[in-house]
Design a protein around this motif. Structure first.
Motif, PDB file in Angstrom:
ATOM      1  N   LEU A  36       0.836  -1.209   0.000  1.00 10.27           N
ATOM      2  CA  LEU A  36       0.000   0.000   0.000  1.00 10.27           C
ATOM      3  C   LEU A  36       0.869   1.258   0.000  1.00 10.27           C
ATOM      4  CD1 LEU A  36      -2.947  -0.882   2.422  1.00 10.27           C
ATOM      5  CD2 LEU A  36      -3.081  -0.441  -0.035  1.00 10.27           C
ATOM      6  N   PHE A  37       2.014   1.199   0.670  1.00 10.28           N
ATOM      7  CA  PHE A  37       2.951   2.323   0.672  1.00 10.28           C
ATOM      8  C   PHE A  37       3.389   2.637  -0.763  1.00 10.28           C
ATOM      9  CE2 PHE A  37       7.237   4.098   0.868  1.00 10.28           C
ATOM     10  CZ  PHE A  37       7.207   4.978   1.945  1.00 10.28           C
ATOM     11  N   GLN A  38       3.782   1.591  -1.473  1.00  7.33           N
ATOM     12  CA  GLN A  38       4.285   1.802  -2.842  1.00  7.33           C
ATOM     13  C   GLN A  38       3.163   2.248  -3.781  1.00  7.33           C
ATOM     14  OE1 GLN A  38       6.113  -2.057  -3.364  1.00  7.33           O
ATOM     15  NE2 GLN A  38       8.125  -1.320  -2.722  1.00  7.33           N
ATOM     16  N   GLU A  39       1.991   1.666  -3.623  1.00  2.08           N
ATOM     17  CA  GLU A  39       0.870   2.045  -4.495  1.00  2.08           C
ATOM     18  C   GLU A  39       0.445   3.491  -4.237  1.00  2.08           C
ATOM     19  OE1 GLU A  39      -1.149  -2.390  -5.102  1.00  2.08           O
ATOM     20  OE2 GLU A  39      -2.131  -0.928  -3.812  1.00  2.08           O
ATOM     21  N   THR A  40       0.479   3.901  -2.968  1.00  2.32           N
ATOM     22  CA  THR A  40       0.130   5.290  -2.642  1.00  2.32           C
ATOM     23  C   THR A  40       1.153   6.246  -3.233  1.00  2.32           C
ATOM     24  OG1 THR A  40      -0.794   4.491  -0.557  1.00  2.32           O
ATOM     25  CG2 THR A  40      -0.463   6.862  -0.753  1.00  2.32           C
ATOM     26  N   GLU A  41       2.430   5.876  -3.121  1.00  7.80           N
ATOM     27  CA  GLU A  41       3.490   6.728  -3.670  1.00  7.80           C
ATOM     28  C   GLU A  41       3.315   6.880  -5.184  1.00  7.80           C
ATOM     29  OE1 GLU A  41       7.462   5.338  -2.915  1.00  7.80           O
ATOM     30  OE2 GLU A  41       8.348   7.267  -3.505  1.00  7.80           O
ATOM     31  N   TYR A  42       2.985   5.772  -5.839  1.00  5.11           N
ATOM     32  CA  TYR A  42       2.785   5.798  -7.290  1.00  5.11           C
ATOM     33  C   TYR A  42       1.633   6.749  -7.648  1.00  5.11           C
ATOM     34  CZ  TYR A  42       2.395   4.047 -12.051  1.00  5.11           C
ATOM     35  OH  TYR A  42       2.361   3.957 -13.414  1.00  5.11           O
ATOM     36  N   LEU A  43       0.583   6.694  -6.853  1.00  6.49           N
ATOM     37  CA  LEU A  43      -0.587   7.547  -7.085  1.00  6.49           C
ATOM     38  C   LEU A  43      -0.206   9.026  -6.928  1.00  6.49           C
ATOM     39  CD1 LEU A  43      -3.608   7.032  -7.664  1.00  6.49           C
ATOM     40  CD2 LEU A  43      -4.002   6.963  -5.206  1.00  6.49           C
ATOM     41  N   ILE A  44       0.581   9.334  -5.914  1.00  5.16           N
ATOM     42  CA  ILE A  44       1.020  10.719  -5.697  1.00  5.16           C
ATOM     43  C   ILE A  44       1.820  11.212  -6.905  1.00  5.16           C
ATOM     44  CG2 ILE A  44       2.544  12.187  -4.301  1.00  5.16           C
ATOM     45  CD1 ILE A  44       1.809  10.318  -1.906  1.00  5.16           C
ATOM     46  N   HIS A  45       2.731  10.374  -7.397  1.00 10.23           N
ATOM     47  CA  HIS A  45       3.527  10.778  -8.559  1.00 10.23           C
ATOM     48  C   HIS A  45       2.632  10.999  -9.780  1.00 10.23           C
ATOM     49  CE1 HIS A  45       7.426  10.685  -6.751  1.00 10.23           C
ATOM     50  NE2 HIS A  45       7.266   9.452  -6.312  1.00 10.23           N
ATOM     51  N   ALA A  46       1.619  10.153  -9.930  1.00 12.80           N
ATOM     52  CA  ALA A  46       0.698  10.315 -11.065  1.00 12.80           C
ATOM     53  C   ALA A  46      -0.059  11.639 -10.969  1.00 12.80           C
ATOM     54  CB  ALA A  46      -0.274   9.139 -11.120  1.00 12.80           C
ATOM     55  N   ILE A  47      -0.437  12.013  -9.754  1.00 12.19           N
ATOM     56  CA  ILE A  47      -1.141  13.289  -9.564  1.00 12.19           C
ATOM     57  C   ILE A  47      -0.213  14.456  -9.925  1.00 12.19           C
ATOM     58  CG2 ILE A  47      -2.174  14.844  -7.837  1.00 12.19           C
ATOM     59  CD1 ILE A  47      -3.099  12.276  -6.327  1.00 12.19           C
ATOM     60  N   LEU A  48       1.015  14.392  -9.430  1.00 11.14           N
ATOM     61  CA  LEU A  48       1.965  15.479  -9.719  1.00 11.14           C
ATOM     62  C   LEU A  48       2.273  15.554 -11.212  1.00 11.14           C
ATOM     63  CD1 LEU A  48       4.436  15.045  -6.702  1.00 11.14           C
ATOM     64  CD2 LEU A  48       2.615  16.754  -6.963  1.00 11.14           C
ATOM     65  N   ASP A  49       2.411  14.401 -11.854  1.00 12.96           N
ATOM     66  CA  ASP A  49       2.657  14.379 -13.302  1.00 12.96           C
ATOM     67  C   ASP A  49       1.491  15.022 -14.051  1.00 12.96           C
ATOM     68  OD1 ASP A  49       5.008  13.028 -12.824  1.00 12.96           O
ATOM     69  OD2 ASP A  49       4.201  11.047 -13.349  1.00 12.96           O
ATOM     70  N   TYR A  50       0.281  14.696 -13.621  1.00 14.90           N
ATOM     71  CA  TYR A  50      -0.909  15.257 -14.272  1.00 14.90           C
ATOM     72  C   TYR A  50      -0.930  16.774 -14.132  1.00 14.90           C
ATOM     73  CZ  TYR A  50      -5.792  15.968 -15.554  1.00 14.90           C
ATOM     74  OH  TYR A  50      -6.935  16.394 -16.170  1.00 14.90           O
ATOM     75  N   ILE A  51      -0.668  17.238 -12.906  1.00 20.15           N
ATOM     76  CA  ILE A  51      -0.694  18.690 -12.651  1.00 20.15           C
ATOM     77  C   ILE A  51       0.327  19.397 -13.540  1.00 20.15           C
ATOM     78  CG2 ILE A  51      -0.115  20.462 -10.922  1.00 20.15           C
ATOM     79  CD1 ILE A  51      -1.319  18.557  -8.784  1.00 20.15           C
ATOM     80  N   ALA A  52       1.533  18.836 -13.635  1.00 22.85           N
ATOM     81  CA  ALA A  52       2.588  19.466 -14.431  1.00 22.85           C
ATOM     82  C   ALA A  52       2.244  19.441 -15.915  1.00 22.85           C
ATOM     83  CB  ALA A  52       3.916  18.763 -14.172  1.00 22.85           C
ATOM     84  N   ALA A  53       1.719  18.308 -16.383  1.00 28.45           N
ATOM     85  CA  ALA A  53       1.391  18.185 -17.811  1.00 28.45           C
ATOM     86  C   ALA A  53       0.246  19.119 -18.191  1.00 28.45           C
ATOM     87  CB  ALA A  53       1.029  16.732 -18.127  1.00 28.45           C
ATOM     88  N   ASP A  54      -0.778  19.166 -17.337  1.00 27.96           N
ATOM     89  CA  ASP A  54      -1.919  20.043 -17.611  1.00 27.96           C
ATOM     90  C   ASP A  54      -1.475  21.488 -17.663  1.00 27.96           C
ATOM     91  OD1 ASP A  54      -5.049  20.502 -17.492  1.00 27.96           O
ATOM     92  OD2 ASP A  54      -4.129  21.913 -16.082  1.00 27.96           O
ATOM     93  N   LYS A  55      -0.572  21.856 -16.765  1.00 32.93           N
ATOM     94  CA  LYS A  55      -0.121  23.250 -16.696  1.00 32.93           C
ATOM     95  C   LYS A  55       0.585  23.667 -17.979  1.00 32.93           C
ATOM     96  CE  LYS A  55       2.204  26.480 -13.710  1.00 32.93           C
ATOM     97  NZ  LYS A  55       3.099  26.667 -12.564  1.00 32.93           N
ATOM     98  N   GLN A  56       1.242  22.684 -18.584  1.00 32.53           N
ATOM     99  CA  GLN A  56       1.933  22.977 -19.848  1.00 32.53           C
ATOM    100  C   GLN A  56       1.006  22.815 -21.052  1.00 32.53           C
ATOM    101  OE1 GLN A  56       5.562  20.714 -20.046  1.00 32.53           O
ATOM    102  NE2 GLN A  56       6.231  21.422 -18.035  1.00 32.53           N
ATOM    103  N   GLY A  57      -0.292  22.683 -20.776  1.00 25.21           N
ATOM    104  CA  GLY A  57      -1.257  22.563 -21.870  1.00 25.21           C
ATOM    105  C   GLY A  57      -1.290  21.187 -22.488  1.00 25.21           C
ATOM    106  N   LYS A  58      -0.687  20.222 -21.789  1.00 27.08           N
ATOM    107  CA  LYS A  58      -0.673  18.855 -22.332  1.00 27.08           C
ATOM    108  C   LYS A  58      -1.312  17.901 -21.330  1.00 27.08           C
ATOM    109  CE  LYS A  58       3.804  19.778 -24.488  1.00 27.08           C
ATOM    110  NZ  LYS A  58       5.237  19.687 -24.222  1.00 27.08           N
ATOM    111  N   PRO A  59      -2.613  18.074 -21.070  1.00 27.23           N
ATOM    112  CA  PRO A  59      -3.234  17.184 -20.089  1.00 27.23           C
ATOM    113  C   PRO A  59      -3.210  15.744 -20.588  1.00 27.23           C
ATOM    114  CG  PRO A  59      -4.913  18.428 -21.256  1.00 27.23           C
ATOM    115  CD  PRO A  59      -3.592  18.997 -21.678  1.00 27.23           C
ATOM    116  N   PRO A  60      -2.835  14.822 -19.711  1.00 26.24           N
ATOM    117  CA  PRO A  60      -2.854  13.413 -20.122  1.00 26.24           C
ATOM    118  C   PRO A  60      -4.266  13.046 -20.569  1.00 26.24           C
ATOM    119  CG  PRO A  60      -1.820  13.680 -17.973  1.00 26.24           C
ATOM    120  CD  PRO A  60      -2.450  14.991 -18.314  1.00 26.24           C
TER     121      PRO A  60
END
Lengths: 290, 290
Positions: free
Chosen positions: B175-199
Motif C-alpha cells: 500500500l505504501f508503494q501504491e500510494t506513492e505511485y498515485l502521488i507521482h501520477a497526480i503530480l505528473d498530471y498537474i505538471a502536464a496540464d499546466k503545460q497545456g498537455k493534459p494526459p
C-alpha cells in the motif's frame, strides 16, 4: 491427569485497544452462566479499564509487562499500569484463581494462537486437545524476552489467546466467534479433566519455539528504514527460507533472510511492537510426543 | 483545461496513527527532488506531530474535523488540534498552496480510494485519469456530514487519498508503494496540464456518491450490540442487496439490510468511526460523462 482447578479468570482488555477480548469479557459479564461448568467457577475481569475507555493499548506503560514479581513488590512503581497490576495480582490471589485465560489480539496474521508460558504437562495436553478439535489452532512458546512480566505469569496454569490479523479498535465477527468457541473448549476440558474424564487428545503436539527476535532496519536515530516485505506480510507460521526477502526499504531495496536454517516467523508487523524493536519473532517448528 | 497550479502541499499524519502518509511525507522531506515537477513546486507537511509521536489518531479532538472556517476564526477554540488547525490554515495561505494531497489510511478495505470534496471539472478529469492508469483506483464523494471541516477544505483543488485495509500504527509495503505511485501520477498530471498537455483521460468517470451513514445497533447506554457481519467485512464497494446480512449480534443473531435498492458500502468497520457512530456509509454507484 486430574488437576483440581476450582476457579478460572477470563481476562479481557489487558491491552485496551484489543476489542475482541474486551467485548467477550463484557458478554460473559452479561451472561455469566455461559462460562460456568460443573464444579468449576469462572469470573471475568476487564484488566485495563482506563485504556479500554481511551481505546489505547495502555496509559503509561504496557500493563502486560508489569507483572514481574520484583516489580509487583516494588512500592516505588506506581504509574497507572503499575498500580493496577498490583491490584490485579492481589485480586487473582484473593479470589484463589488457579487458571487464567488472557485474551489478546494482534495485527499479525496469527490466526488462532494459544501461547504457553511454561511446559506444564496439563497445558501441553490441553494444547494438544485444542489443536485436535481445531487444526487451525497454533501453539506458540511464550516469548522469553517477556521475562515473566505478563499477566499470565500470575498463575502456573493458564493460556494466552492471541488472535489476528485484526486492527486495534475494532471487532471482527469471525475472530470473535472463533475465540469464544476456543474459550468454551478450554472450560469444557478443565471441567472434564477435573471429573477424571479428560477429552482424548492426540499423541503429539506441534508447537513453535521462539529462537530470536528481529528488529526493523533502523538508522542511528532509531528511525525505521524498511518495511516488512510484501512477500512476508501476513505469512505468520509459514516457512521462511534462507535467501527469502524479509524487508523492503522505503526506496524499494530488498533485504533478505540470512539465517542458516528454515524459520517460521510470527508476530510479523505487530503494530505495538514497533516501539519495542520487534519486526517479528523467528521460531522453530517442533513436535512434542507424549 | 489549463489550471495554473503553482504550489502543491503533500500532507501526512493528519491522523497520527496512519503511518502510510506519515512515512511517505518523511520520505519526501528527505528526498524533496522526487516530488518537484517543471514549474510546480511541492512542499510536505506533517500535520499532527504530537499525535504522530504518540501513535494516536489525535490528542484532544479529530484534527480533520477542525477546519470549518467558523471554527478557524473562533479564538475560543484552542485545544491542541484546534490550535494546530489554525497554524496549518495560516501556513497553507502564506505558502500560497493551491493544491493539497492529504494522505490517509483506513481499517476498511477501501483499496486505493481518492475522495473528491467538490465537483470541480479539474478534479473530475484528474480522477478519470487516475482510474484510467490504475483501474483499482476508486473515486468517492466526500462524506457530506464532514461539513467542510476537513483539511482538504482549505483549498478548492485537492485530493484526499484513503488507502486500506491497514491497521493503525503499522506500514504495509504494498500500500505504501501504491500510494506513492498515485502521488507521482497526480503530480505528473498537474505538471502536464499546466503545460497545456493534459494526459488523455477516459470519457466517463465511475464514482460512488454517499447516500447515508449507518451506525451499529446500540443499546440505550450507547454500547454497540452487534458487529459487522462476516459476509460484509472487507466488502467495501461491493454491491449490498436488500435482504443481505449487515450485522451479527454478540449472540449470533443476524441483522439484514432493509433498503429498497442496491447499495455500495464503504468505510466498513473503520476503527476510528466507532466513536462517531458510523459502521459504514452506503453509497450509490454513478457514472459521470464528460
Amino acid at each position: 491427569m486430574v488437576v483440581p482447578i476450582q476457579r478460572v479468570a477470563i481476562v479481557g482488555g489487558t491491552h485496551g485497544g484489543e476489542l475482541t477480548g474486551v467485548f467477550l469479557a463484557k458478554k460473559f459479564q452479561q451472561f455469566p452462566l455461559k462460562i460456568q461448568r460443573n464444579h468449576v467457577e469462572t469470573i471475568t475481569l476487564l484488566a485495563n479499564e482506563k485504556a479500554i475507555t481511551m481505546g489505547t493499548r495502555y496509559i503509561d506503560t504496557d500493563l502486560n509487562r508489569a507483572f514481574n514479581p520484583q516489580d509487583l513488590a516494588n512500592p516505588q512503581l506506581m504509574n497507572y499500569e503499575q498500580s493496577i497490576a498490583k491490584n490485579i495480582a492481589r485480586r487473582i490471589q484473593q479470589e484463589k484463581i488457579d487458571f487464567i485465560i488472557d485474551l489478546h489480539s494482534t495485527t499479525a496474521n496469527m490466526g488462532l494462537t494459544i501461547i504457553l508460558h511454561n511446559s506444564h504437562p496439563y497445558l501441553l495436553h490441553l494444547a494438544a486437545y485444542l489443536t485436535q478439535i481445531n487444526p487451525n489452532v497454533k501453539v506458540l512458546q511464550h516469548p522469553p524476552d517477556y521475562n515473566g512480566s505478563c499477566l499470565i505469569n500470575l498463575v502456573e496454569l493458564g493460556i494466552t489467546i492471541e488472535v489476528g490479523a485484526i486492527a486495534n479498535g475494532l471487532l471482527d465477527a469471525q475472530l470473535f466467534q472463533e475465540t469464544e468457541y476456543l474459550i468454551h473448549a478450554i472450560l469444557d476440558y478443565i471441567a472434564a479433566d477435573k471429573q477424571g474424564k479428560p477429552p482424548i487428545a492426540s499423541e503429539n503436539l506441534t508447537f513453535y519455539r521462539i529462537q530470536k527476535k528481529v528488529d526493523y532496519p533502523r538508522n542511528k536515530q532509531g528511525e525505521i528504514q524498511a518495511m516488512i516485505h510484501p512477500q512476508l506480510q501476513f505469512k505468520d507460521y509459514k516457512p521462511l527460507y534462507p535467501g527469502n526477502p524479509m524487508f523492503i526499504t522505503f526506496d524499494g531495496k530488498e533485504i533478505f533472510y540470512v539465517g542458516d536454517s528454515t524459520a517460521y516467523p510470527v508476530f510479523i508487523n505487530e503494530a505495538a511492537y514497533y516501539e519495542k524493536g520487534i519486526a517479528m519473532y523467528l521460531t522453530q517448528k517442533e513436535k512434542y510426543c507424549f
